[in-house]
Design a protein around this motif. Structure first.
Motif, PDB file in Angstrom:
ATOM      1  N   ALA A   1       0.851  -1.185   0.000  1.00  0.00           N
ATOM      2  CA  ALA A   1       0.000   0.000   0.000  1.00  0.00           C
ATOM      3  C   ALA A   1       0.885   1.231   0.000  1.00  0.00           C
ATOM      4  CB  ALA A   1      -0.920   0.011   1.216  1.00  0.00           C
TER       5      ALA A   1
ATOM      6  N   CYS B   1      -3.996   0.328  -2.177  1.00  0.00           N
ATOM      7  CA  CYS B   1      -3.366  -0.944  -1.853  1.00  0.00           C
ATOM      8  C   CYS B   1      -3.638  -1.873  -3.031  1.00  0.00           C
ATOM      9  CB  CYS B   1      -3.904  -1.529  -0.555  1.00  0.00           C
ATOM     10  SG  CYS B   1      -5.690  -1.866  -0.560  1.00  0.00           S
TER      11      CYS B   1
ATOM     12  N   ARG C   1      -8.593   1.533  -3.546  1.00  0.00           N
ATOM     13  CA  ARG C   1      -8.330   2.648  -2.638  1.00  0.00           C
ATOM     14  C   ARG C   1      -8.420   2.192  -1.188  1.00  0.00           C
ATOM     15  NH1 ARG C   1     -10.612   4.971  -7.084  1.00  0.00           N
ATOM     16  NH2 ARG C   1      -9.480   6.789  -7.909  1.00  0.00           N
ATOM     17  N   PHE C   2      -7.755   2.926  -0.301  1.00  0.00           N
ATOM     18  CA  PHE C   2      -7.803   2.597   1.119  1.00  0.00           C
ATOM     19  C   PHE C   2      -9.256   2.637   1.599  1.00  0.00           C
ATOM     20  CE2 PHE C   2      -3.379   4.185   2.720  1.00  0.00           C
ATOM     21  CZ  PHE C   2      -2.744   3.451   1.740  1.00  0.00           C
TER      22      PHE C   2
ATOM     23  N   TYR D   1      -8.383   4.064   7.045  1.00  0.00           N
ATOM     24  CA  TYR D   1      -7.240   3.152   7.055  1.00  0.00           C
ATOM     25  C   TYR D   1      -5.927   3.894   6.804  1.00  0.00           C
ATOM     26  CZ  TYR D   1      -9.662  -1.345   7.263  1.00  0.00           C
ATOM     27  OH  TYR D   1     -10.383  -2.437   7.676  1.00  0.00           O
TER      28      TYR D   1
ATOM     29  N   LYS E   1      -2.703  -0.981   7.654  1.00  0.00           N
ATOM     30  CA  LYS E   1      -3.968  -1.721   7.612  1.00  0.00           C
ATOM     31  C   LYS E   1      -4.376  -2.026   6.177  1.00  0.00           C
ATOM     32  CE  LYS E   1      -7.477  -0.967  10.254  1.00  0.00           C
ATOM     33  NZ  LYS E   1      -8.626  -0.315  10.927  1.00  0.00           N
ATOM     34  N   ALA E   2      -4.175  -1.078   5.272  1.00  0.00           N
ATOM     35  CA  ALA E   2      -4.570  -1.290   3.878  1.00  0.00           C
ATOM     36  C   ALA E   2      -3.718  -2.371   3.211  1.00  0.00           C
ATOM     37  CB  ALA E   2      -4.471   0.017   3.101  1.00  0.00           C
TER      38      ALA E   2
ATOM     39  N   TRP F   1     -15.572  -4.076   0.186  1.00  0.00           N
ATOM     40  CA  TRP F   1     -15.044  -2.762   0.612  1.00  0.00           C
ATOM     41  C   TRP F   1     -16.078  -1.948   1.403  1.00  0.00           C
ATOM     42  CZ3 TRP F   1     -10.829  -4.885  -0.305  1.00  0.00           C
ATOM     43  CH2 TRP F   1      -9.611  -4.222  -0.227  1.00  0.00           C
TER      44      TRP F   1
END
Length: 331
Positions: free
Chosen positions: A72, A92, A113-114, A118, A122-123, A290
């Motif tokens: 990421a 990511c 996308r994150f 995040y 984490k991503a 997501w």
């Protein structure tokens, strides 16, 4: 944006133990058609990385020889034909190798996308596990609401992801793990029952718990569990094999349950899939998963975060199998 001409990456001058990896420099890659160049901020460490380092999991011919399958960071350049992303976007993604580097080429069709709120760590913990679990447990095994799933290796990155995803889509989940601490983690994530495979026979527990078996088994063990997996499946059940930590060759196995119970046995590896197949998984994740991450209904479980320079420490942690969730590198 002014970019450097050189970047650091983790070199693998020879196969072997974690200490064979070295930091080296090479020219910055240039994004081709449909590619993003991402300045890496965090990297997920996965068992295929360990296997590649050991020399038993060679990358495809058209893939980067550099380790790393997920990362990421921030897009710093885009190739021709990219319409959905722009310089400055935080993404990511599932790479085709090359994630163990300060800059990485990422196919736009494998980028996401994150999720809301995040950071990069984490991503970067999402792509490899979510692509793998979605492709095998949902697309191939066809998990639907109300079904029952057994997840082997429930405390691994794959396992923690599978437990959460199955529960989120209305399934009842059982899991195996190798300690009481790991079993407790599986139950906390949503497993109805976690089975300590060192002290219990999972096939006996599943029979006692369900009476008829489970609908789907997500298995990363392979040969060592094959016969007991068949015994643990209900009629019309599906065994989805994603790794062979317990061996790839099963001998003297009674195949009769496959016919009697109309079982399906399937399996896949993610890395050799085509760009179109990976994009299709990405699109499913974008529409189905997501939103759950954005709402906080799912989240990666992160065990350890170590600096990029300490990559050998991360690989040693992976090899102990003492981790619960993801092992991450941070730049």
């Amino acid at each position: 944006m002014s970019l450097p001409t050189q970047m650091r990456f983790i070199d693998l001058p020879s196969f072997g133990a974690p200490d064979v990896m070295r930091i080296a420099t090479e020219p910055l890659p240039v994004p081709g058609e449909g590619q993003l160049l991402v300045r890496t901020e965090a990297i997920g460490v996965n068992r295929p990385d360990v296997a590649q380092r050991q020399g038993i999991y060679p990358p495809p011919k058209d893939a980067s020889p550099v380790l790393g399958l997920e990362m990421a960071g921030e897009i710093v350049a885009v190739g021709a034909g990219v319409r959905d992303f722009a310089v400055g976007d935080k993404v990511c993604g599932l790479t085709n190798g090359g994630a163990y580097a300060e800059y990485c080429l990422l196919p736009a069709g494998q980028a996401l996308r994150f999720p809301k709120g995040y950071d990069a760590v984490k991503a970067a913990a999402l792509p490899e596990n979510y692509f793998t679990v979605w492709a095998n447990m949902f697309q191939m095994a066809g998990l639907t609401e109300g079904e029952t799933v057994l997840v082997h290796g429930g405390s691994s990155g794959i396992g923690t992801t599978a437990i959460q995803l199955a529960r989120s889509f209305g399934a009842k989940v059982y899991a195996t793990a190798g300690s009481q601490e790991k079993c407790d983690a599986c139950v906390k994530l949503g497993a109805k029952r976690a089975i300590n495979y060192k002290t219990e026979d999972f096939a006996e527990v599943i029979k006692a718990e369900t009476g008829h078996g489970v609908d789907i088994i997500l298995d990363m063990i392979g040969a060592a569990y094959f016969e007991r997996n068949l015994a643990s499946l209900a009629k019309d059940g599906c065994l989805s094999i994603i790794a062979f930590l317990g061996g790839a060759v099963a001998e003297k196995v009674n195949l009769a349950p496959i016919m009697v119970k109309r079982l399906t046995i399937t399996g896949s590896t993610l890395r050799p899939r085509t760009a179109e197949e990976k994009r299709a998984i990405r699109d499913d994740l974008l529409s189905q998963v997501w939103p759950l991450l954005d709402e906080g209904k799912l989240a990666p479980v992160i065990d350890t975060v170590v600096p990029f320079e300490n990559v050998a420490e991360a690989h040693r942690r992976m090899e102990t199998s003492g981790h619960i969730g993801k092992i991450m590198l941070r730049l």
